[in-house]
Scaffold this motif. Structure first.
Motif, PDB file in Angstrom:
ATOM      1  N   LEU A 128       0.857  -1.181   0.000  1.00 61.93           N
ATOM      2  CA  LEU A 128       0.000   0.000   0.000  1.00 61.93           C
ATOM      3  C   LEU A 128       0.896   1.234   0.000  1.00 61.93           C
ATOM      4  CD1 LEU A 128      -2.595  -1.060   2.743  1.00 61.93           C
ATOM      5  CD2 LEU A 128      -2.892  -1.179   0.253  1.00 61.93           C
ATOM      6  N   GLN A 129       1.080   1.848  -1.147  1.00 65.41           N
ATOM      7  CA  GLN A 129       1.977   2.985  -1.246  1.00 65.41           C
ATOM      8  C   GLN A 129       1.374   4.207  -0.576  1.00 65.41           C
ATOM      9  OE1 GLN A 129       3.057   4.067  -5.240  1.00 65.41           O
ATOM     10  NE2 GLN A 129       4.662   5.479  -4.586  1.00 65.41           N
ATOM     11  N   LEU A 130       2.205   4.921   0.158  1.00 60.99           N
ATOM     12  CA  LEU A 130       1.783   6.164   0.803  1.00 60.99           C
ATOM     13  C   LEU A 130       1.759   7.272  -0.242  1.00 60.99           C
ATOM     14  CD1 LEU A 130       1.083   7.565   3.503  1.00 60.99           C
ATOM     15  CD2 LEU A 130       3.529   8.043   3.769  1.00 60.99           C
ATOM     16  N   ASN A 131       0.559   7.701  -0.634  1.00 66.38           N
ATOM     17  CA  ASN A 131       0.408   8.753  -1.628  1.00 66.38           C
ATOM     18  C   ASN A 131      -0.833   9.579  -1.296  1.00 66.38           C
ATOM     19  OD1 ASN A 131      -1.781   7.158  -2.482  1.00 66.38           O
ATOM     20  ND2 ASN A 131      -0.530   6.131  -4.045  1.00 66.38           N
ATOM     21  N   THR A 132      -1.163  10.523  -2.156  1.00 68.47           N
ATOM     22  CA  THR A 132      -2.276  11.427  -1.889  1.00 68.47           C
ATOM     23  C   THR A 132      -3.599  10.684  -1.771  1.00 68.47           C
ATOM     24  OG1 THR A 132      -1.147  13.224  -3.056  1.00 68.47           O
ATOM     25  CG2 THR A 132      -3.513  13.467  -2.711  1.00 68.47           C
ATOM     26  N   SER A 133      -3.841   9.736  -2.657  1.00 62.73           N
ATOM     27  CA  SER A 133      -5.103   8.992  -2.636  1.00 62.73           C
ATOM     28  C   SER A 133      -5.248   8.191  -1.350  1.00 62.73           C
ATOM     29  CB  SER A 133      -5.185   8.067  -3.849  1.00 62.73           C
ATOM     30  OG  SER A 133      -5.185   8.806  -5.054  1.00 62.73           O
ATOM     31  N   PHE A 134      -4.171   7.528  -0.940  1.00 66.32           N
ATOM     32  CA  PHE A 134      -4.203   6.739   0.298  1.00 66.32           C
ATOM     33  C   PHE A 134      -4.502   7.634   1.489  1.00 66.32           C
ATOM     34  CE2 PHE A 134      -2.091   5.260   4.126  1.00 66.32           C
ATOM     35  CZ  PHE A 134      -2.545   3.953   4.234  1.00 66.32           C
ATOM     36  N   LEU A 135      -3.831   8.780   1.562  1.00 63.89           N
ATOM     37  CA  LEU A 135      -4.005   9.675   2.702  1.00 63.89           C
ATOM     38  C   LEU A 135      -5.384  10.315   2.716  1.00 63.89           C
ATOM     39  CD1 LEU A 135      -0.482  11.318   2.692  1.00 63.89           C
ATOM     40  CD2 LEU A 135      -1.421   9.848   4.491  1.00 63.89           C
ATOM     41  N   GLN A 136      -5.893  10.689   1.551  1.00 63.61           N
ATOM     42  CA  GLN A 136      -7.217  11.288   1.507  1.00 63.61           C
ATOM     43  C   GLN A 136      -8.273  10.317   1.996  1.00 63.61           C
ATOM     44  OE1 GLN A 136      -7.827  14.782   0.336  1.00 63.61           O
ATOM     45  NE2 GLN A 136      -9.361  14.116   1.836  1.00 63.61           N
ATOM     46  N   ALA A 137      -8.152   9.056   1.587  1.00 62.18           N
ATOM     47  CA  ALA A 137      -9.093   8.032   2.044  1.00 62.18           C
ATOM     48  C   ALA A 137      -8.968   7.808   3.544  1.00 62.18           C
ATOM     49  CB  ALA A 137      -8.860   6.728   1.288  1.00 62.18           C
ATOM     50  N   LEU A 138      -7.739   7.826   4.058  1.00 67.30           N
ATOM     51  CA  LEU A 138      -7.505   7.635   5.490  1.00 67.30           C
ATOM     52  C   LEU A 138      -8.131   8.772   6.284  1.00 67.30           C
ATOM     53  CD1 LEU A 138      -6.138   6.178   7.861  1.00 67.30           C
ATOM     54  CD2 LEU A 138      -4.051   7.452   7.331  1.00 67.30           C
ATOM     55  N   ILE A 139      -7.919  10.005   5.854  1.00 65.83           N
ATOM     56  CA  ILE A 139      -8.472  11.164   6.556  1.00 65.83           C
ATOM     57  C   ILE A 139      -9.992  11.161   6.482  1.00 65.83           C
ATOM     58  CG2 ILE A 139      -8.609  13.684   6.553  1.00 65.83           C
ATOM     59  CD1 ILE A 139      -5.672  13.658   5.529  1.00 65.83           C
ATOM     60  N   ASN A 140     -10.548  10.848   5.321  1.00 64.52           N
ATOM     61  CA  ASN A 140     -11.999  10.833   5.161  1.00 64.52           C
ATOM     62  C   ASN A 140     -12.666   9.781   6.037  1.00 64.52           C
ATOM     63  OD1 ASN A 140     -11.844  12.867   3.270  1.00 64.52           O
ATOM     64  ND2 ASN A 140     -12.012  11.510   1.506  1.00 64.52           N
ATOM     65  N   SER A 141     -11.926   8.730   6.385  1.00 63.96           N
ATOM     66  CA  SER A 141     -12.496   7.655   7.199  1.00 63.96           C
ATOM     67  C   SER A 141     -12.608   8.019   8.669  1.00 63.96           C
ATOM     68  CB  SER A 141     -11.650   6.383   7.064  1.00 63.96           C
ATOM     69  OG  SER A 141     -10.397   6.512   7.735  1.00 63.96           O
ATOM     70  N   LEU A 142     -11.986   9.118   9.071  1.00 56.03           N
ATOM     71  CA  LEU A 142     -12.019   9.535  10.472  1.00 56.03           C
ATOM     72  C   LEU A 142     -13.344  10.228  10.760  1.00 56.03           C
ATOM     73  CD1 LEU A 142      -8.402  10.988  10.761  1.00 56.03           C
ATOM     74  CD2 LEU A 142      -9.185   8.685  11.375  1.00 56.03           C
ATOM     75  N   PRO A 143     -14.088   9.781  11.764  1.00 53.52           N
ATOM     76  CA  PRO A 143     -15.436  10.320  11.981  1.00 53.52           C
ATOM     77  C   PRO A 143     -15.486  11.713  12.581  1.00 53.52           C
ATOM     78  CG  PRO A 143     -14.930   8.651  13.623  1.00 53.52           C
ATOM     79  CD  PRO A 143     -13.808   8.621  12.627  1.00 53.52           C
ATOM     80  N   CYS A 144     -14.491  12.089  13.383  1.00 57.17           N
ATOM     81  CA  CYS A 144     -14.544  13.378  14.080  1.00 57.17           C
ATOM     82  C   CYS A 144     -13.979  14.486  13.214  1.00 57.17           C
ATOM     83  CB  CYS A 144     -13.754  13.314  15.389  1.00 57.17           C
ATOM     84  SG  CYS A 144     -14.496  12.266  16.639  1.00 57.17           S
ATOM     85  N   GLY A 145     -14.522  15.695  13.367  1.00 58.07           N
ATOM     86  CA  GLY A 145     -13.997  16.849  12.677  1.00 58.07           C
ATOM     87  C   GLY A 145     -14.867  17.265  11.516  1.00 58.07           C
ATOM     88  N   GLN A 146     -14.920  18.543  11.253  1.00 54.83           N
ATOM     89  CA  GLN A 146     -15.690  19.090  10.152  1.00 54.83           C
ATOM     90  C   GLN A 146     -14.830  20.068   9.367  1.00 54.83           C
ATOM     91  OE1 GLN A 146     -19.139  20.875  11.893  1.00 54.83           O
ATOM     92  NE2 GLN A 146     -20.086  18.950  12.452  1.00 54.83           N
ATOM     93  N   GLU A 147     -15.190  20.274   8.109  1.00 52.53           N
ATOM     94  CA  GLU A 147     -14.463  21.231   7.291  1.00 52.53           C
ATOM     95  C   GLU A 147     -14.606  22.629   7.885  1.00 52.53           C
ATOM     96  OE1 GLU A 147     -15.545  21.065   3.257  1.00 52.53           O
ATOM     97  OE2 GLU A 147     -14.965  18.972   2.980  1.00 52.53           O
ATOM     98  N   SER A 148     -13.521  23.367   7.829  1.00 47.30           N
ATOM     99  CA  SER A 148     -13.519  24.713   8.401  1.00 47.30           C
ATOM    100  C   SER A 148     -12.863  25.683   7.431  1.00 47.30           C
ATOM    101  CB  SER A 148     -12.763  24.723   9.739  1.00 47.30           C
ATOM    102  OG  SER A 148     -12.607  26.034  10.224  1.00 47.30           O
TER     103      SER A 148
END
Length: 273
Positions: A128-148
């Protein structure tokens, strides 16, 4: 394809030498992510059941692409004795939170070892290469937090909550800036509720995002002005390009109340962050 396998069975940074311990954890995370950004590389952590995996040890395990835990392993960022010492909340109501099965259900580890053929399991996992797509999916999976509309890069909070960790990771990933300078504190929020919500996933996302941006050429300068503590300090303040700590700033592995209780009960002083 090259594979790196780490066997981890650790209660975290030793309280007898926390400075070197925290620096060692940070360096290990950086080395793992240096591998993760490369194609066709695989990193796997194997978590044992003697001491389990806590604090800085869990940060190292989480940096790997996969985490395979013994079914009897105990896992967490802040150990139950630590949180109980600080908050006076009984650990018994949260005992299940530290089980390998809970952490699997919470997506904080990837596998529980049920097949005795560990080598076969590791060999069958795709890289699983660490890249933008991987990180975006990881961040989106986190339930807490809202766009600001407020850019979290540069914030100064005494204690960083889960929502701030998520927003900061997203801000680092999406900013077009070639450099950033953060001034403030990075103190760990010690609470059983955070452990139940998957605290390690937020630290993993932030640390991985910062290291990805650094590996991609971004300069991230961290200035700690007053205080820093715990695994949050490692996953945040120690993941930049440079780290400056003010002469009068205090950086500790744990609050003093927890250190006093743990060292009194455990001669070795090796307990989770």
């Amino acid at each position: 394809m090259n594979t790196v396998v780490l066997f981890i069975d650790s209660a975290g940074v030793s309280l007898k030498d926390p400075k070197n311990g925290m620096e060692g954890v940070a360096q290990s995370i950086k080395m793992i992510h240096h591998i993760n950004v490369q194609p066709d590389r695989k990193t796997v952590s194997i978590i044992g059941d003697t001491r389990g995996c806590f604090g800085g040890a869990l940060l190292i395990a989480s940096a790997c692409q996969y985490q395979i835990a013994d079914a009897n392993a105990r896992i967490g960022v802040s150990g139950p004795q630590v949180i109980e010492s600080i908050t006076q909340v009984s650990r018994h109501a949260y005992a299940d939170v530290y089980s390998a099965q809970y952490r699997l259900n919470n997506s904080e580890i990837s596998h529980i070892l049920t097949d005795q053929n560990l080598l076969r399991l590791v060999s069958e996992l795709p890289p699983l290469q660490l890249n933008t797509s991987f990180l975006q999916a990881l961040i989106n999976s986190l339930p807490c937090g809202q766009e600001s509309e407020v850019d979290p890069i540069g914030f100064d909070q005494q204690v960083i909550d889960l929502a701030a960790l998520k927003e900061t990771a997203a801000s680092f990933l999406n900013t077009p800036k070639a450099s950033a300078c953060l001034k403030g504190n990075a103190e760990q929020p010690f609470a059983f509720e955070n452990e139940a919500k998957g605290f390690s996933r937020y630290l993993k996302a932030l640390a991985a995002t910062m290291r990805y941006r650094v590996e991609s050429g971004m300069q991230i300068e961290i200035n700690v002005t007053t205080r820093g503590s715990g695994a949050t300090f490692i996953a945040f303040s120690m993941m930049g390009s440079t780290l400056e700590i003010a002469p009068d700033a205090t950086v500790t592995a744990l609050p003093q109340a927890a250190i006093d209780r743990i060292l009194a009960n455990t001669p070795s002083g090796a307990k989770p962050l």
